[in-house]
Motif scaffolding. Structure first.
Motif, PDB file in Angstrom:
ATOM      1  N   SER A 168       0.839  -1.195   0.000  1.00 51.84           N
ATOM      2  CA  SER A 168       0.000   0.000   0.000  1.00 51.84           C
ATOM      3  C   SER A 168       0.876   1.247   0.000  1.00 51.84           C
ATOM      4  O   SER A 168       2.087   1.180   0.208  1.00 51.84           O
ATOM      5  CB  SER A 168      -0.902   0.015   1.245  1.00 51.84           C
ATOM      6  OG  SER A 168      -0.108   0.094   2.429  1.00 51.84           O
ATOM      7  N   ASN A 229      -4.628  -3.902  -3.640  1.00 55.34           N
ATOM      8  CA  ASN A 229      -4.945  -3.838  -2.218  1.00 55.34           C
ATOM      9  C   ASN A 229      -6.420  -3.468  -2.044  1.00 55.34           C
ATOM     10  O   ASN A 229      -6.828  -2.370  -2.447  1.00 55.34           O
ATOM     11  CB  ASN A 229      -4.055  -2.791  -1.537  1.00 55.34           C
ATOM     12  CG  ASN A 229      -4.267  -2.723  -0.041  1.00 55.34           C
ATOM     13  OD1 ASN A 229      -5.374  -2.522   0.438  1.00 55.34           O
ATOM     14  ND2 ASN A 229      -3.193  -2.872   0.709  1.00 55.34           N
ATOM     15  N   GLU A 232      -7.161  -0.026  -0.493  1.00 51.96           N
ATOM     16  CA  GLU A 232      -6.813   1.116  -1.336  1.00 51.96           C
ATOM     17  C   GLU A 232      -7.742   1.216  -2.547  1.00 51.96           C
ATOM     18  O   GLU A 232      -8.017   2.316  -3.030  1.00 51.96           O
ATOM     19  CB  GLU A 232      -5.349   1.038  -1.767  1.00 51.96           C
ATOM     20  CG  GLU A 232      -4.404   1.248  -0.609  1.00 51.96           C
ATOM     21  CD  GLU A 232      -3.084   1.876  -1.007  1.00 51.96           C
ATOM     22  OE1 GLU A 232      -2.520   2.606  -0.162  1.00 51.96           O
ATOM     23  OE2 GLU A 232      -2.596   1.636  -2.118  1.00 51.96           O
TER      24      GLU A 232
END
Length: 262
Positions: A168, A229, A232
């Motif tokens: 991330s 992710n 995200e």
């Protein structure tokens, strides 16, 4: 064996057969419900993804005018900035696991927000490499920046983790071996982005991406987050998060230009 015993044996067999059929039917019913639940969950998620995408696009369109009209106009501006939303057209860029969320779409949304914010500055002329879903080669993006004599180039991208989904954060690249102020530019933007959004600071890095390598001015490439992710992905699809991220990028660009003028 008596007839009564034969009848009892047949009844037992019939009952066992019926019981087996009932068990199989119950099992099939439970399996169908489970499969249906998974299908329903995927369907709901896809609908939600589309809804989020439509909401973000609607917000961007309401705020955005045709920035391409700014190209080749002498507006007496002090600075010219090229905002470059990465990928486009047949170049989808990276994507999420289900291949429903594409880098080219989110970079365009973020890029338009950055361009729109910069255009509100009285001394800044904005050029944007694309305002719709079309392919432009990295070389042509750099060529546009060089031909227009822009002061800085900001290329916007999204990241991906090979074989995992935990990576991330935001990182900013500048031209490897740069002798101009590209490194300082990257530092300025990376710092302000981190002050605006709560995400991992992956720092600044050197690379030889063509759009950086072939440009003649301070140029950076921002990896705004990871589409591999789940957390995200959710943020990057959110209009408010995009706007805050765009504000961080914008303020970093303005900070660099202010310091450069001194």
């Amino acid at each position: 064996m008596s007839k009564n015993n034969n009848k009892k044996t047949k009844k037992k067999r019939i009952r066992k057969g019926r019981l087996l059929i009932v068990i199989l039917l119950i099992g099939a019913f439970i399996f169908a419900i489970a499969k249906g639940g998974i299908w329903a969950e995927k369907t709901i998620k896809n609908i939600q993804d589309k809804k989020n995408k439509q909401e973000v696009e609607k917000t961007v369109k309401m705020e955005q005018f045709d920035l391409e009209e700014e190209v080749n106009k002498d507006l007496g501006k002090k600075y010219t900035v090229l905002v470059d939303p990465g990928h486009g057209g047949n170049d989808k860029g990276t994507m999420n696991k289900s291949k429903t969320i594409l880098e080219k779409e989110i970079t365009l949304q973020i890029g338009k927000r950055v361009a729109n914010k910069l255009s509100h500055q009285k001394d800044v002329q904005v050029i944007i490499s694309r305002t719709d879903d079309k392919y432009i080669s990295p070389g042509d993006r750099a060529r546009l920046a060089n031909e227009q004599g822009v002061d800085v180039l900001v290329s916007i991208h999204l990241n991906a983790e090979g074989g995992g989904n935990s990576a991330s954060g935001v990182e900013t690249y500048y031209r490897r071996g740069a002798i101009d102020e590209s490194k300082k530019f990257a530092e300025s933007v990376q710092k302000t982005i981190k002050s605006y959004i709560d995400t991992r600071d992956r720092g600044i890095k050197e690379d030889i991406y063509q759009v950086l390598r072939d440009s003649d001015m301070p140029a950076i490439l921002i990896e705004c987050g990871f589409l591999t992710n789940p957390g995200e992905i959710k943020n990057l699809q959110n209009a408010e998060y995009q706007d805050t991220l765009a504000e961080g990028i914008t303020q970093g660009v303005l900070t660099f230009l202010d310091e450069k003028s001194k």
